[in-house]
Design an enzyme around this catalytic site. Structure first.
Site, PDB file in Angstrom:
ATOM      1  N   ASN A 210       0.839  -1.187   0.000  1.00 32.03           N
ATOM      2  CA  ASN A 210       0.000   0.000   0.000  1.00 32.03           C
ATOM      3  C   ASN A 210       0.880   1.245   0.000  1.00 32.03           C
ATOM      4  O   ASN A 210       1.825   1.342   0.782  1.00 32.03           O
ATOM      5  CB  ASN A 210      -0.925  -0.001   1.230  1.00 32.03           C
ATOM      6  CG  ASN A 210      -2.004  -1.066   1.127  1.00 32.03           C
ATOM      7  OD1 ASN A 210      -2.505  -1.344   0.051  1.00 32.03           O
ATOM      8  ND2 ASN A 210      -2.352  -1.672   2.254  1.00 32.03           N
TER       9      ASN A 210
ATOM     10  N   THR B  20      -1.586   2.733   6.422  1.00 32.82           N
ATOM     11  CA  THR B  20      -1.777   3.222   7.799  1.00 32.82           C
ATOM     12  C   THR B  20      -0.478   3.286   8.587  1.00 32.82           C
ATOM     13  O   THR B  20      -0.396   4.004   9.576  1.00 32.82           O
ATOM     14  CB  THR B  20      -2.769   2.328   8.570  1.00 32.82           C
ATOM     15  OG1 THR B  20      -2.282   0.979   8.564  1.00 32.82           O
ATOM     16  CG2 THR B  20      -4.154   2.389   7.961  1.00 32.82           C
TER      17      THR B  20
ATOM     18  N   HIS C 131       6.237  -1.578   3.749  1.00 31.85           N
ATOM     19  CA  HIS C 131       6.123  -2.994   4.105  1.00 31.85           C
ATOM     20  C   HIS C 131       5.351  -3.712   3.016  1.00 31.85           C
ATOM     21  O   HIS C 131       4.538  -3.105   2.315  1.00 31.85           O
ATOM     22  CB  HIS C 131       5.432  -3.166   5.462  1.00 31.85           C
ATOM     23  CG  HIS C 131       4.132  -2.443   5.568  1.00 31.85           C
ATOM     24  ND1 HIS C 131       4.064  -1.083   5.823  1.00 31.85           N
ATOM     25  CD2 HIS C 131       2.860  -2.862   5.405  1.00 31.85           C
ATOM     26  CE1 HIS C 131       2.794  -0.705   5.846  1.00 31.85           C
ATOM     27  NE2 HIS C 131       2.037  -1.769   5.585  1.00 31.85           N
TER      28      HIS C 131
HETATM   29  P1  5GP Z   1      -0.960  -0.752   5.797  1.00 32.60           P
HETATM   30  O1  5GP Z   1      -2.420  -0.461   6.017  1.00 32.60           O
HETATM   31  O2  5GP Z   1      -0.106   0.415   6.231  1.00 32.60           O
HETATM   32  O3  5GP Z   1      -0.630  -1.244   4.423  1.00 32.60           O
HETATM   33  O4  5GP Z   1      -0.631  -1.996   6.729  1.00 32.60           O
HETATM   34  C1  5GP Z   1      -0.356  -1.894   8.081  1.00 32.60           C
HETATM   35  C2  5GP Z   1      -0.575  -3.261   8.666  1.00 32.60           C
HETATM   36  O5  5GP Z   1       0.040  -3.316   9.938  1.00 32.60           O
HETATM   37  C3  5GP Z   1      -2.059  -3.623   8.867  1.00 32.60           C
HETATM   38  O6  5GP Z   1      -2.374  -4.800   8.129  1.00 32.60           O
HETATM   39  C4  5GP Z   1      -2.174  -3.840  10.365  1.00 32.60           C
HETATM   40  O7  5GP Z   1      -3.042  -4.894  10.705  1.00 32.60           O
HETATM   41  C5  5GP Z   1      -0.738  -4.132  10.767  1.00 32.60           C
HETATM   42  N1  5GP Z   1      -0.429  -3.754  12.145  1.00 32.60           N
HETATM   43  C6  5GP Z   1      -0.750  -2.579  12.749  1.00 32.60           C
HETATM   44  N2  5GP Z   1      -0.329  -2.586  14.028  1.00 32.60           N
HETATM   45  C7  5GP Z   1       0.270  -3.800  14.231  1.00 32.60           C
HETATM   46  C8  5GP Z   1       0.894  -4.399  15.370  1.00 32.60           C
HETATM   47  O8  5GP Z   1       0.992  -3.828  16.453  1.00 32.60           O
HETATM   48  N3  5GP Z   1       1.401  -5.659  15.203  1.00 32.60           N
HETATM   49  C9  5GP Z   1       1.319  -6.329  14.012  1.00 32.60           C
HETATM   50  N4  5GP Z   1       1.831  -7.571  13.963  1.00 32.60           N
HETATM   51  N5  5GP Z   1       0.728  -5.779  12.919  1.00 32.60           N
HETATM   52  C10 5GP Z   1       0.208  -4.543  13.024  1.00 32.60           C
END
Ligand code: 5GP
Ligand code: ZN
Length: 112
Positions: free
Chosen positions: A85, A93, A98
């Site tokens: 993303n 988010t 990643h």
């Molecule tokens: P994005 O929305 O930025 O592409 O992905 C962020 C990801 O990080 C989300 O899928 C969310 O579930 C994951 N995430 C957020 N906080 C934590 C956390 O404290 N531990 C883990 N293992 N994943 C997290």
């Protein structure tokens, strides 16, 4: 800088790692969107591919190739999905680049 993923990388927040090398770690996502949902997180902090240095860009390529070899650990045998993303419209988010790795089931396609 207050970055959750930097804290996972540095060990400031302990997290179980599925894989680690000198460039990146792989952890399980806390809110899985598929049977298996992993996150590959580079050790260096940068937010977007558009902001990556030449060295970081090469590292991303190496990371994607390495992920493809972790067949057993990530259950990649029958296929898998990688998602990166980028920015608001994609719903990013955590602003530390990643790769989402989704595997272990048949997946549909839901852009929204
Ligand atoms: P994005 O929305 O930025 O592409 O992905 C962020 C990801 O990080 C989300 O899928 C969310 O579930 C994951 N995430 C957020 N906080 C934590 C956390 O404290 N531990 C883990 N293992 N994943 C997290
Ligand atoms: Zn970071």
């Amino acid at each position: 800088m207050d970055c959750l993923f930097c804290k996972f990388v540095s060990g400031e927040i302990p997290i179980q790692k599925v894989y680690e090398d000198c460039d990146f770690i792989i952890i399980k996502d806390i809110a899985p969107q598929a049977k298996n949902h992993f996150l590959a997180i580079p050790k260096q902090h940068f937010k977007l591919l558009s902001e990556a240095t030449e060295e970081q860009s090469l590292m991303v390529g190496k990371m994607l190739k390495k992920i493809s070899t972790l067949t057993k650990e990530l259950e990649l045998e029958n296929g898998y999905r990688l998602v990166i993303n980028q920015g608001d419209d994609a719903g990013q988010t955590v602003f530390h680049l990643h790769v989402h790795i989704l595997s272990g089931q048949k997946m549909g396609w839901q852009p929204a």
